[in-house]
Design an enzyme around this catalytic site. Structure first.
Site, PDB file in Angstrom:
ATOM      1  N   GLU A 113       0.847  -1.216   0.000  1.00 10.03           N
ATOM      2  CA  GLU A 113       0.000   0.000   0.000  1.00 10.03           C
ATOM      3  C   GLU A 113       0.869   1.248   0.000  1.00 10.03           C
ATOM      4  OE1 GLU A 113      -1.960  -0.164   3.742  1.00 10.03           O
ATOM      5  OE2 GLU A 113      -2.692  -2.189   3.416  1.00 10.03           O
ATOM      6  N   LYS A 115       2.365   4.598   1.711  1.00  4.51           N
ATOM      7  CA  LYS A 115       2.635   5.050   3.086  1.00  4.51           C
ATOM      8  C   LYS A 115       2.318   6.547   3.135  1.00  4.51           C
ATOM      9  CE  LYS A 115       5.757   4.965   6.933  1.00  4.51           C
ATOM     10  NZ  LYS A 115       5.366   6.278   7.376  1.00  4.51           N
ATOM     11  N   ASP A 117       1.846  10.275   4.369  1.00  7.44           N
ATOM     12  CA  ASP A 117       2.597  11.134   5.280  1.00  7.44           C
ATOM     13  C   ASP A 117       1.603  12.025   6.014  1.00  7.44           C
ATOM     14  OD1 ASP A 117       4.746  12.123   6.512  1.00  7.44           O
ATOM     15  OD2 ASP A 117       5.501  13.299   4.828  1.00  7.44           O
ATOM     16  N   TYR A 227      -6.953  -1.650  11.482  1.00  5.34           N
ATOM     17  CA  TYR A 227      -8.148  -1.906  12.305  1.00  5.34           C
ATOM     18  C   TYR A 227      -7.777  -2.756  13.504  1.00  5.34           C
ATOM     19  CZ  TYR A 227      -6.920  -5.417   9.170  1.00  5.34           C
ATOM     20  OH  TYR A 227      -6.143  -6.251   8.438  1.00  5.34           O
ATOM     21  N   LYS A 314      10.753   2.919   2.482  1.00  9.10           N
ATOM     22  CA  LYS A 314      10.649   4.367   2.275  1.00  9.10           C
ATOM     23  C   LYS A 314      11.445   4.850   1.065  1.00  9.10           C
ATOM     24  CE  LYS A 314       9.882   6.962   6.120  1.00  9.10           C
ATOM     25  NZ  LYS A 314      10.255   7.600   7.387  1.00  9.10           N
ATOM     26  N   CYS A 408      40.916  39.609  -0.348  1.00 11.29           N
ATOM     27  CA  CYS A 408      41.093  38.177  -0.091  1.00 11.29           C
ATOM     28  C   CYS A 408      40.855  37.893   1.398  1.00 11.29           C
ATOM     29  CB  CYS A 408      42.502  37.747  -0.493  1.00 11.29           C
ATOM     30  SG  CYS A 408      42.864  36.054  -0.003  1.00 11.29           S
ATOM     31  N   CYS A 411      44.623  36.684   2.729  1.00 12.90           N
ATOM     32  CA  CYS A 411      45.822  37.538   2.749  1.00 12.90           C
ATOM     33  C   CYS A 411      45.490  39.026   2.572  1.00 12.90           C
ATOM     34  CB  CYS A 411      46.818  37.085   1.690  1.00 12.90           C
ATOM     35  SG  CYS A 411      46.274  37.474   0.022  1.00 12.90           S
ATOM     36  N   CYS A 426      42.270  35.883  -6.087  1.00 12.85           N
ATOM     37  CA  CYS A 426      43.281  36.591  -5.293  1.00 12.85           C
ATOM     38  C   CYS A 426      44.565  36.518  -6.117  1.00 12.85           C
ATOM     39  CB  CYS A 426      43.459  35.896  -3.953  1.00 12.85           C
ATOM     40  SG  CYS A 426      44.982  36.381  -3.129  1.00 12.85           S
ATOM     41  N   CYS A 432      49.986  34.134  -0.715  1.00 10.41           N
ATOM     42  CA  CYS A 432      48.730  33.933   0.023  1.00 10.41           C
ATOM     43  C   CYS A 432      48.792  32.548   0.685  1.00 10.41           C
ATOM     44  CB  CYS A 432      47.555  34.032  -0.948  1.00 10.41           C
ATOM     45  SG  CYS A 432      45.986  33.584  -0.228  1.00 10.41           S
TER      46      CYS A 432
HETATM   47  S1  IVH Z   1       0.019   0.139   8.972  1.00 10.40           S
HETATM   48  C1  IVH Z   1       0.812  -1.322  13.419  1.00 10.40           C
HETATM   49  N1  IVH Z   1      -0.256   1.305   6.685  1.00 10.40           N
HETATM   50  O1  IVH Z   1       3.045   5.247   9.225  1.00 10.40           O
HETATM   51  C2  IVH Z   1       1.147  -0.179  12.570  1.00 10.40           C
HETATM   52  N2  IVH Z   1       0.630   2.583   8.483  1.00 10.40           N
HETATM   53  O2  IVH Z   1       5.719   5.336  10.277  1.00 10.40           O
HETATM   54  C3  IVH Z   1       0.562  -0.489  11.294  1.00 10.40           C
HETATM   55  N3  IVH Z   1       1.125   4.899   7.920  1.00 10.40           N
HETATM   56  O3  IVH Z   1       2.191   4.350  12.492  1.00 10.40           O
HETATM   57  C4  IVH Z   1       0.500   0.684  10.469  1.00 10.40           C
HETATM   58  N4  IVH Z   1       0.492   4.795   5.820  1.00 10.40           N
HETATM   59  O4  IVH Z   1       0.555   5.921  11.169  1.00 10.40           O
HETATM   60  C5  IVH Z   1       0.140   1.445   7.958  1.00 10.40           C
HETATM   61  N5  IVH Z   1      -0.570   2.204   4.590  1.00 10.40           N
HETATM   62  C6  IVH Z   1      -0.193   2.351   5.857  1.00 10.40           C
HETATM   63  C7  IVH Z   1       0.304   3.574   6.364  1.00 10.40           C
HETATM   64  C8  IVH Z   1       0.699   3.642   7.690  1.00 10.40           C
HETATM   65  C9  IVH Z   1       0.970   5.581   6.776  1.00 10.40           C
HETATM   66  C10 IVH Z   1       1.657   5.477   9.169  1.00 10.40           C
HETATM   67  C11 IVH Z   1       1.064   4.883  10.424  1.00 10.40           C
HETATM   68  C12 IVH Z   1       2.270   4.293  11.119  1.00 10.40           C
HETATM   69  C13 IVH Z   1       3.374   5.126  10.585  1.00 10.40           C
HETATM   70  C14 IVH Z   1       4.733   4.502  10.763  1.00 10.40           C
END
Ligand code: IVH
Length: 668
Positions: A113, A115, A117, A227, A314, A408, A411, A426, A432
């Site tokens: 998935e 990540k 920010d 979840y 990352k 300079c 010097c 210079c 120098c």
């Molecule tokens: S899963 C048990 N999936 O990145 C932790 N986290 O740097 C499982 N984050 O704490 C997290 N995108 O807040 C998961 N697709 C993603 C995410 C994600 C962003 C965040 C999350 C986590 C932090 C770690």
């Protein structure tokens, strides 16, 4: 020298401070990549020195301590963080670790998935209705932000659809779109308010407002990625199916997900997303790889900080924003004044960078650079730090003009600007101190007389202590004198003295290069040595003779003539030559005639051999290497990021052009 324990303590102190600014104050003081760098360093030290592991170390904790702005909420299960890697090796290790926990032959599917920010939040639904929302806090206790979360349009207050569990927790990220962030900062700018440094900070700052009316005006969004199950939830077999089901109930789930069964597929997804990331209207900083089977996830388990079944892969940032602190002016070996920018340290592609050359006066003008500016820094060719731009709309009133010196800095001689190359110099030459130190160091450097161990530090301390005043003095240096310097013991001093002695027998090419005449590099030194064969003939050469040498341009010819027109230079070279024993480089019989007498120009960055080695190889094959494409050029060899001018000119003149790969095939 610091002990391991001291190093660990220092790192912990540093990271805890960064944590406080990031999690508690929503005001990070370092970039994410720099933070990751120090945290990984600490992990490394602790894992090699297990006796120092401490439950209070930032490696054992998630997030930061809370300030008491909001009510506290105890999480039902800890909100963990994710382990990070920046390369495929990290993924290989991650998979190997998993395989040690489960049946080796079991086929594992991974759900990959984005990540996001953003800011991690936990939402709890009961009978399909949102009843609680909290931040991550320290991972165990978060802050109650329900009023603010309710204002976010993409968070459903009530779920719709079938088979919704009686009670369950959704975890995800609150974030701000790049376009909304831009608009918000624009508004703040107009109203003279302090700007947010990125969308993540804007989201965090907006979410942790005591007045939810302010949050409602900030256009926040939510995306869900995890979840915890409570009562009455139908147990799905895998993570992917669960997320799809969540989206059917009205929870926002991003569609960029892929099930991968091996490292190759994972890496392809990573590369695809890395390319696409700039087109997304939200920030991501990598991908997350999760074991898809819930049964396997349970078997693999978690430690007190990370789930062992997931990892973040990352993106290593190639550009970073930082603040320009100062510009200092360096005097080079040939007297050229180079402005050097010093900025707040940043971490790019594996190293910490604090400074970058600004090349010349023009560059400052071109960038419209001022002290205290926010600057964008990259590593050109992934190596050399370079300022690529200034973020001008972030300027507050403390920015200051950079004033180029008139005298300079070493010097104090009046500087002279060359109207052609625009370089400020210079004019004092070896009088120098800066030029003297650098010229001596250059004389003994690798491609010149190649005296191992005689680096700039030793050269400078010998000059400072008045042991030497010029190059000749080095030939009279003794072990006793060297041993008086800090950090030089018996063995090192013997090695240096022997290396100096050995260096007195060298080729005329190296000696000419060692003199450090402006623009006389390795290639032109070889051409000049080949032509004159004798140093005294070179010292007395006329300008006409110098300009008639094949492959030696006017600038180089004039520089050599000017150098030997200076009587102290002439005397120095005569004195040095008496100490030297020159040998002639025997020309090898070249069997392969492909490149013999061919005039070749190189352009771009080469992967297989370094540029220096390419030049050496070509000269060894009897070719002539030059810098400019002209109608006399026979061949242009290009690498990555080839220079547009050279390439286009070669095309225009219908000169043969080959790639580095084709060249490698020819010399195999
Ligand atoms: S899963 C048990 N999936 O990145 C932790 N986290 O740097 C499982 N984050 O704490 C997290 N995108 O807040 C998961 N697709 C993603 C995410 C994600 C962003 C965040 C999350 C986590 C932090 C770690």
């Amino acid at each position: 020298m610091k002990s391991i324990k001291e190093k660990i303590d220092k790192l912990r102190e540093k990271i805890l401070r960064y944590n406080y600014f990031y999690h508690t104050l929503d005001q990070p003081i370092v970039s994410d990549s720099e933070y990751d760098y120090f945290l990984n360093k600490l992990y490394d030290l602790e894992s090699k020195n297990k006796k120092f592991i401490d439950p209070n170390s930032p490696t054992q904790k998630i997030g930061a301590n809370l300030i008491t702005k909001f009510q506290k909420v105890v999480h039902f299960s800890p909100m963990l963080s994710l382990e990070n890697t920046f390369n495929l090796n990290g993924i290989v290790e991650f998979e190997n670790r998993i395989k040690r926990k489960i049946d080796q032959n079991c086929l594992i599917n991974f759900c990959c998935e984005l990540k996001f920010d953003g800011v991690a939040v936990s939402l709890i639904y009961e009978e399909g209705v949102l009843i609680s929302a909290s931040t991550r806090g320290d991972g165990y206790i978060g802050e109650n932000i329900i009023d603010n979360i309710r204002t976010i349009e993409s968070v459903p207050l009530e779920l719709k659809g079938l088979h919704i569990p009686r009670k369950f927790e959704v975890r995800g990220e609150v974030f701000m779109l790049k376009s909304d962030f831009k608009n918000l900062n624009h508004q703040f700018y107009i109203n003279n308010k302090k700007l947010f440094s990125n969308p993540r900070n804007a989201a965090a700052g907006s979410l942790r407002q005591l007045d939810s009316k302010i949050t409602s005006e900030r256009k926040l969004r939510f995306v869900c990625h995890g979840y915890t199950i409570f009562e009455g939830m139908e147990d799905f077999k895998n993570h992917y199916e669960r997320l799809i089901c969540f989206s059917k109930w009205g929870l926002p789930v991003n569609k960029e997900m892929l099930i991968c069964s091996n490292q190759e597929e994972i890496f392809d997804f990573y590369k695809k997303i890395e390319k696409k990331r700039y087109f997304f209207n939200f920030d991501i900083d990598g991908i997350v790889i999760k074991v898809n089977s819930i049964k396997l996830q349970r078997k693999i388990g978690c430690n007190n900080k990370f789930p062992r079944w997931a990892i973040a892969f990352k993106f290593s940032s190639k550009e970073e924003i930082t603040k320009l602190r100062d510009v200092k002016f360096q005097v080079g070996r040939t007297g050229a004044i180079t402005p050097v920018a010093y900025f707040n340290p940043i971490y790019i592609s594996g190293v910490i960078i604090k400074k970058a050359s600004l090349y010349n006066k023009n560059e400052i003008k071109k960038l419209d650079l001022h002290i205290n500016d926010l600057i964008l820094v990259s590593r050109s060719g992934d190596v050399i730090p370079k300022i690529i731009g200034v973020i001008k709309n972030n300027r507050i009133n403390n920015f200051q003009k950079i004033i180029f010196p008139i005298f300079c800095p070493v010097c104090n001689s009046k500087l002279i600007e060359n109207k052609v190359d625009k370089i400020v110099r210079c004019p004092s030459g070896l009088i120098c101190e800066a030029q003297k130190q650098k010229s001596i160091h250059h004389f003994f450097s690798k491609n010149a007389l190649n005296v191992d161990g005689l680096g700039p530090k030793i050269v400078n301390s010998l000059i400072k202590k008045n042991v030497v005043t010029n190059i000749i003095d080095f030939f009279y240096l003794t072990e006793i004198q060297l041993k008086k310097l800090d950090n030089i013991k018996e063995k090192k001093s013997i090695n240096i003295i022997n290396a100096i002695l050995k260096s007195r027998t060298c080729s005329l090419n190296r000696f000419i290069y060692a003199l450090g005449i402006p623009f006389v590099g390795i290639v032109s030194s070889a051409k000049i040595a080949k032509y004159f064969k004798n140093i005294y003939r070179l010292i007395n050469a006329t300008i006409l003779e110098l300009n008639s040498i094949n492959g030696i341009g006017k600038v180089v010819g004039n520089n050599i003539f000017n150098y030997f027109s200076n009587s102290s230079n002439r005397q120095l070279v005569i004195n040095l030559a008496q100490k030297m024993n020159f040998f002639e480089i025997k020309e090898k019989k070249i069997k392969d005639k492909t490149f013999l007498h061919k005039k070749i120009v190189l352009t771009g960055k080469f992967n297989f051999l370094s540029r220096r080695k390419m030049v050496k190889k070509l000269i060894g094959l009897g070719a002539e290497v030059s810098n400019t494409v002209s109608k006399n050029t026979d061949l242009v060899i290009y690498g990555q990021k080839k220079g547009k001018n050279k390439f286009d000119r070669a095309r225009e003149l219908k000169i043969k052009i080959i790639s580095e790969e084709e060249f490698n095939l020819l010399i195999r």
